[in-house]
Design a protein around this motif. Structure first.
Motif, PDB file in Angstrom:
ATOM      1  N   ILE A 149     -13.496  15.882 -10.767  1.00 45.83           N
ATOM      2  CA  ILE A 149     -12.937  17.153 -10.263  1.00 45.83           C
ATOM      3  C   ILE A 149     -11.409  17.136 -10.361  1.00 45.83           C
ATOM      4  N   LEU A 150     -10.805  16.005 -10.018  1.00 42.23           N
ATOM      5  CA  LEU A 150      -9.348  15.877 -10.103  1.00 42.23           C
ATOM      6  C   LEU A 150      -8.849  16.070 -11.525  1.00 42.23           C
ATOM      7  N   LYS A 151      -9.499  15.429 -12.473  1.00 41.71           N
ATOM      8  CA  LYS A 151      -9.079  15.510 -13.877  1.00 41.71           C
ATOM      9  C   LYS A 151      -9.252  16.909 -14.452  1.00 41.71           C
ATOM     10  N   GLU A 152     -10.315  17.587 -14.012  1.00 41.73           N
ATOM     11  CA  GLU A 152     -10.604  18.917 -14.553  1.00 41.73           C
ATOM     12  C   GLU A 152      -9.760  20.022 -13.919  1.00 41.73           C
ATOM     13  N   ASN A 153      -9.072  19.693 -12.825  1.00 45.11           N
ATOM     14  CA  ASN A 153      -8.328  20.737 -12.104  1.00 45.11           C
ATOM     15  C   ASN A 153      -6.892  20.321 -11.789  1.00 45.11           C
ATOM     16  N   LYS A 154      -6.276  19.614 -12.725  1.00 43.05           N
ATOM     17  CA  LYS A 154      -4.921  19.109 -12.496  1.00 43.05           C
ATOM     18  C   LYS A 154      -3.898  20.212 -12.237  1.00 43.05           C
ATOM     19  N   GLU A 155      -4.131  21.390 -12.805  1.00 45.22           N
ATOM     20  CA  GLU A 155      -3.171  22.480 -12.619  1.00 45.22           C
ATOM     21  C   GLU A 155      -3.276  23.118 -11.220  1.00 45.22           C
ATOM     22  N   HIS A 156      -4.367  22.813 -10.508  1.00 44.54           N
ATOM     23  CA  HIS A 156      -4.546  23.379  -9.168  1.00 44.54           C
ATOM     24  C   HIS A 156      -4.535  22.327  -8.064  1.00 44.54           C
ATOM     25  N   LEU A 157      -4.524  21.055  -8.432  1.00 46.90           N
ATOM     26  CA  LEU A 157      -4.508  19.969  -7.451  1.00 46.90           C
ATOM     27  C   LEU A 157      -3.346  19.022  -7.718  1.00 46.90           C
ATOM     28  N   SER A 158      -2.516  18.823  -6.721  1.00 52.40           N
ATOM     29  CA  SER A 158      -1.450  17.833  -6.812  1.00 52.40           C
ATOM     30  C   SER A 158      -1.918  16.583  -6.069  1.00 52.40           C
ATOM     31  N   PHE A 159      -2.100  15.495  -6.809  1.00 50.17           N
ATOM     32  CA  PHE A 159      -2.611  14.252  -6.247  1.00 50.17           C
ATOM     33  C   PHE A 159      -1.459  13.536  -5.529  1.00 50.17           C
ATOM     34  N   GLU A 160      -1.268  13.894  -4.263  1.00 45.07           N
ATOM     35  CA  GLU A 160      -0.129  13.391  -3.488  1.00 45.07           C
ATOM     36  C   GLU A 160      -0.309  11.943  -3.056  1.00 45.07           C
ATOM     37  N   GLY A 161      -1.544  11.568  -2.707  1.00 46.34           N
ATOM     38  CA  GLY A 161      -1.724  10.215  -2.190  1.00 46.34           C
ATOM     39  C   GLY A 161      -3.151   9.720  -2.254  1.00 46.34           C
ATOM     40  N   LEU A 162      -3.277   8.406  -2.301  1.00 50.83           N
ATOM     41  CA  LEU A 162      -4.559   7.726  -2.136  1.00 50.83           C
ATOM     42  C   LEU A 162      -4.413   6.889  -0.876  1.00 50.83           C
ATOM     43  N   CYS A 163      -5.366   7.019   0.052  1.00 51.14           N
ATOM     44  CA  CYS A 163      -5.159   6.395   1.361  1.00 51.14           C
ATOM     45  C   CYS A 163      -6.459   5.893   1.971  1.00 51.14           C
ATOM     46  N   THR A 164      -6.307   5.094   3.003  1.00 50.23           N
ATOM     47  CA  THR A 164      -7.429   4.644   3.827  1.00 50.23           C
ATOM     48  C   THR A 164      -6.876   4.294   5.194  1.00 50.23           C
ATOM     49  N   HIS A 165      -7.778   3.971   6.122  1.00 53.97           N
ATOM     50  CA  HIS A 165      -7.361   3.510   7.450  1.00 53.97           C
ATOM     51  C   HIS A 165      -8.122   2.225   7.749  1.00 53.97           C
ATOM     52  N   TYR A 166      -7.381   1.191   8.152  1.00 52.70           N
ATOM     53  CA  TYR A 166      -8.006  -0.108   8.401  1.00 52.70           C
ATOM     54  C   TYR A 166      -8.653  -0.159   9.788  1.00 52.70           C
ATOM     55  N   ALA A 167      -9.876  -0.613   9.817  1.00 52.11           N
ATOM     56  CA  ALA A 167     -10.563  -0.826  11.092  1.00 52.11           C
ATOM     57  C   ALA A 167     -10.146  -2.181  11.656  1.00 52.11           C
ATOM     58  N   GLY A 168      -9.741  -2.207  12.917  1.00 49.57           N
ATOM     59  CA  GLY A 168      -9.481  -3.472  13.598  1.00 49.57           C
ATOM     60  C   GLY A 168      -8.150  -4.129  13.342  1.00 49.57           C
ATOM     61  N   ALA A 169      -7.178  -3.395  12.783  1.00 52.94           N
ATOM     62  CA  ALA A 169      -5.880  -4.011  12.461  1.00 52.94           C
ATOM     63  C   ALA A 169      -5.113  -4.449  13.707  1.00 52.94           C
ATOM     64  N   GLU A 170      -5.486  -3.910  14.869  1.00 54.14           N
ATOM     65  CA  GLU A 170      -4.787  -4.249  16.109  1.00 54.14           C
ATOM     66  C   GLU A 170      -5.102  -5.657  16.607  1.00 54.14           C
ATOM     67  N   SER A 171      -6.200  -6.234  16.110  1.00 56.48           N
ATOM     68  CA  SER A 171      -6.617  -7.549  16.588  1.00 56.48           C
ATOM     69  C   SER A 171      -6.483  -8.615  15.495  1.00 56.48           C
ATOM     70  N   ILE A 172      -5.787  -9.678  15.802  1.00 54.63           N
ATOM     71  CA  ILE A 172      -5.615 -10.775  14.842  1.00 54.63           C
ATOM     72  C   ILE A 172      -6.959 -11.425  14.531  1.00 54.63           C
ATOM     73  N   ALA A 173      -7.911 -11.298  15.441  1.00 56.82           N
ATOM     74  CA  ALA A 173      -9.255 -11.848  15.214  1.00 56.82           C
ATOM     75  C   ALA A 173      -9.939 -11.165  14.031  1.00 56.82           C
ATOM     76  N   ASN A 174      -9.451  -9.989  13.659  1.00 57.51           N
ATOM     77  CA  ASN A 174     -10.029  -9.239  12.538  1.00 57.51           C
ATOM     78  C   ASN A 174      -9.313  -9.519  11.209  1.00 57.51           C
ATOM     79  N   TYR A 175      -8.594 -10.624  11.125  1.00 58.04           N
ATOM     80  CA  TYR A 175      -7.802 -10.932   9.930  1.00 58.04           C
ATOM     81  C   TYR A 175      -8.641 -10.840   8.652  1.00 58.04           C
ATOM     82  N   VAL A 176      -9.761 -11.512   8.610  1.00 58.58           N
ATOM     83  CA  VAL A 176     -10.607 -11.526   7.401  1.00 58.58           C
ATOM     84  C   VAL A 176     -11.135 -10.118   7.121  1.00 58.58           C
ATOM     85  N   ARG A 177     -11.523  -9.419   8.170  1.00 57.70           N
ATOM     86  CA  ARG A 177     -12.042  -8.057   8.024  1.00 57.70           C
ATOM     87  C   ARG A 177     -10.996  -7.127   7.401  1.00 57.70           C
ATOM     88  N   VAL A 178      -9.753  -7.240   7.859  1.00 57.85           N
ATOM     89  CA  VAL A 178      -8.681  -6.395   7.325  1.00 57.85           C
ATOM     90  C   VAL A 178      -8.375  -6.767   5.874  1.00 57.85           C
TER      91      VAL A 178
END
Length: 270
Positions: A149-178
């Motif tokens: 969809i992105l490739k077919e509609n480049k004139e109507h979509l500006s690809f500003e960012g690719l993102c995610t949110h990490y689960a458990g980043a607040e805890s050092i115990a989640n080091y491997v998970r992060v």
């Protein structure tokens, strides 16, 4: 008449916290100020202009109604990004007003294309990918259709960012998970690169990840709790001090909110 009780926001404390944030991120990393939840209860209309005074020009919110509140008080050159809810009926307003917004399912991506075509304006989108939070975001198998969809509609979509949110980043115990989530993001990033798709920015780090996992800072960080003078968790607080012992245990953050009230009466009693 004078109020007997009031809440104050300290400009000097906010300036201190923003300087601290800029000190812990790399020079070329964009700082997006997260003001969801009415600026964490501090008041969008009060907080945003103050943050702009100290050079902040990108704000992240949860919903379209919060984006509108930021737009009503921010400078024309300031960017606003919706990280969460934006109903299809609000897409037209968002695109018309250059609001950036997360897309985490193909139905929303198709709706953005349809609306952008209808009003003949480019939609500024951030593709959110699922790496382990299991909340919102494209899974790897869904990303192929999104790429098409992105490739077919480049004139109507500006690809500003690719993102995610990490689960458990607040805890050092989640080091491997992060770390696993980070690697998953890199794989998804590379799969889009093979499709010839590269956004303007890669961004994955919240306040906790910014402190505990510096390599997650990428092109932009989304900082909420730190700017208000709070640590994401006691563990991130300890992690910072262990790395910066030169600070002699002095907390570099300052609470920006103060609640003041007048004393009405005092008594001495036995």
């Amino acid at each position: 008449m004078l109020e007997s009780s009031k809440i104050e926001i300290s400009k000097s404390a906010l300036k201190n916290n923003i300087e601290f944030i800029r000190d812990i991120i790399d020079r070329n990393v964009k700082f997006s100020s997260v003001v969801k939840g009415n600026a964490y209860g501090h008041g969008i209309e009060v907080f945003v202009p103050l943050a702009e005074e100290f050079g902040v020009d990108h704000f992240s919110v949860f919903s379209a109604d919060e984006a509108e509140r930021v737009k009503n008080v921010c400078s024309d050159s300031t960017s606003v990004m919706v990280m969460g809810n934006i109903d299809n009926e609000d897409l037209s307003w968002a695109i018309e007003n250059n609001i950036e917004f997360y897309v985490f399912e193909n139905d929303r991506l198709e709706a953005a294309v349809k609306t952008a075509k209808k009003i003949d304006k480019t939609a500024k989108i951030h593709i959110e990918v699922e790496t382990g939070m299991n909340r919102t975001g494209f899974a790897a198998k869904e990303l192929k259709k999104a790429a098409k969809i992105l490739k077919e509609n480049k004139e109507h979509l500006s690809f500003e960012g690719l993102c995610t949110h990490y689960a458990g980043a607040e805890s050092i115990a989640n080091y491997v998970r992060v770390q696993d989530q980070y690697k998953r993001f890199i794989r998804l990033k590379n799969s889009l690169k093979k499709e010839g798709l590269k956004p303007k920015r890669y961004h994955t780090a919240c306040s906790a990840a910014t402190i505990a996992y510096p390599k997650t800072q990428m092109d932009m960080v989304r900082i909420g709790i730190l700017q208000y003078g709070f640590w994401p968790s006691r563990e991130t607080h300890i992690h910072y001090f262990n790395k910066h012992k030169k600070d002699n245990g002095v907390d570099p953050l300052k609470r920006i909110l103060t609640w003041r009230s007048k004393v009405m009466n005092t008594k001495r009693i036995k």
